[in-house]
Write a protein that holds these residues in place. Structure first.
Motif, PDB file in Angstrom:
ATOM      1  N   GLY A 198       0.777  -1.218   0.000  1.00  0.00           N
ATOM      2  CA  GLY A 198       0.000   0.000   0.000  1.00  0.00           C
ATOM      3  C   GLY A 198       0.814   1.277   0.000  1.00  0.00           C
ATOM      4  O   GLY A 198       1.866   1.374  -0.652  1.00  0.00           O
TER       5      GLY A 198
ATOM      6  N   THR B 266      -5.918   0.777  -2.529  1.00  0.00           N
ATOM      7  CA  THR B 266      -4.859  -0.090  -2.013  1.00  0.00           C
ATOM      8  C   THR B 266      -5.358  -1.529  -2.071  1.00  0.00           C
ATOM      9  O   THR B 266      -6.533  -1.787  -2.376  1.00  0.00           O
ATOM     10  CB  THR B 266      -4.505   0.256  -0.558  1.00  0.00           C
ATOM     11  OG1 THR B 266      -5.642  -0.053   0.287  1.00  0.00           O
ATOM     12  CG2 THR B 266      -4.144   1.727  -0.399  1.00  0.00           C
TER      13      THR B 266
ATOM     14  N   VAL C 143      -1.901   5.248  -4.410  1.00  0.00           N
ATOM     15  CA  VAL C 143      -0.758   5.292  -3.491  1.00  0.00           C
ATOM     16  C   VAL C 143       0.317   6.238  -4.032  1.00  0.00           C
ATOM     17  O   VAL C 143       1.055   6.868  -3.268  1.00  0.00           O
ATOM     18  CB  VAL C 143      -0.177   3.883  -3.250  1.00  0.00           C
ATOM     19  CG1 VAL C 143      -1.178   3.028  -2.486  1.00  0.00           C
ATOM     20  CG2 VAL C 143       0.237   3.203  -4.547  1.00  0.00           C
TER      21      VAL C 143
END
Length: 256
Positions: A19, A194, A219
């Motif tokens: 993530g 994510t 991200v």
């Protein structure tokens, strides 16, 4: 901006197994930094380290453990110094989200959220600051907050407390750390795609519909904001929270 400013710098990034944390560490390494990365899952953080190291030119070293544990926090700082000789940047990204109805929220869930999100971040900043002060070369600390620290969100009362608390911690540390040339800032992501959020098949379309910019964040969006705030080019920015949410908090349309 020129991220080559990170060549020769040493950083710590918690919650970096996947993530947002993974992307932050990856960008730091791609721009020449040496990074201690942490996640609670030993296999995940080892795999993340191998993957990022294949990118170069910087390098990562993985340390598994609970980012809410003060002994583990100290280990991260010690390892950075022992392995790479110094510490310049800290990104306290690790956190847990435990949804729950306020009227039924359990004490253990509350304590778990506070321990990781607040205790871990507070003491990582403290131990890192002591090392940076010893080096007499300044540094940058960044806390990962959330738009839920600014806007109410259903079933996230405890989590929101921690994220608002991190924003206030960054402000308060301006008083404590500016004389040592240490900046302290916060990034507050909104809805972000994510591995975890995409487990909800409606997440991407829902947030695209209610976000003014027409999409959920990535991200990469969040990591770019983080790298700017911990770079030398942001040396006059401290005590601030940068919201990365495509304008959602300006209108605050509920996803429910």
């Amino acid at each position: 901006m020129n991220f080559k400013d990170f060549e020769g710098m040493v950083a710590i990034v918690t919650g970096a197994g996947k993530g947002i944390g993974y992307e932050i560490a990856s960008k730091l390494v791609r721009n020449g930094a040496s990074v201690i990365i942490n996640d609670n899952d030993p296999e995940l953080i080892k795999s993340a380290s191998d993957s990022i190291n294949a990118i170069g030119p910087g390098v990562t070293y993985p340390i598994a453990g609970d980012a809410g544990d003060i002994d583990l926090v100290q280990q991260l700082v010690d390892e950075a110094v022992q392995r790479f000789g110094k510490l310049n940047v800290v990104v306290a990204n690790a956190g847990i989200t435990l949804f729950g109805d306020f009227l039924k929220y359990e004490p253990q869930a509350f304590q778990d959220v506070m321990r990781v999100n607040l205790q871990g971040s507070f003491f990582l900043a403290q131990r890192a600051s002591l090392q940076m002060i010893k080096q007499q070369s300044g540094g940058s600390i960044l806390f990962m907050s959330s738009v839920t620290g600014q806007q109410a969100h259903k079933d996230l009362a405890a989590y929101a407390m921690t994220k608002a608390g991190l924003q206030m911690l960054a402000k308060n540390l301006v008083i404590e750390l500016s004389e040592y040339k240490i900046t302290v800032n916060t990034v507050a992501p909104g809805a972000t795609l994510t591995e975890r959020t995409l487990e909800d098949e409606d997440y991407k379309s829902t947030w695209a519909r209610i976000t003014p910019m027409g999409r959920a964040g990535t991200v990469d969006d969040v990591a770019n904001a983080v790298l700017f705030l911990v770079s030398p080019q942001a040396s006059q920015i401290t005590g601030q929270t940068l919201v990365v949410d495509g304008g959602w908090s300006a209108v605050s349309i509920s996803p429910f």
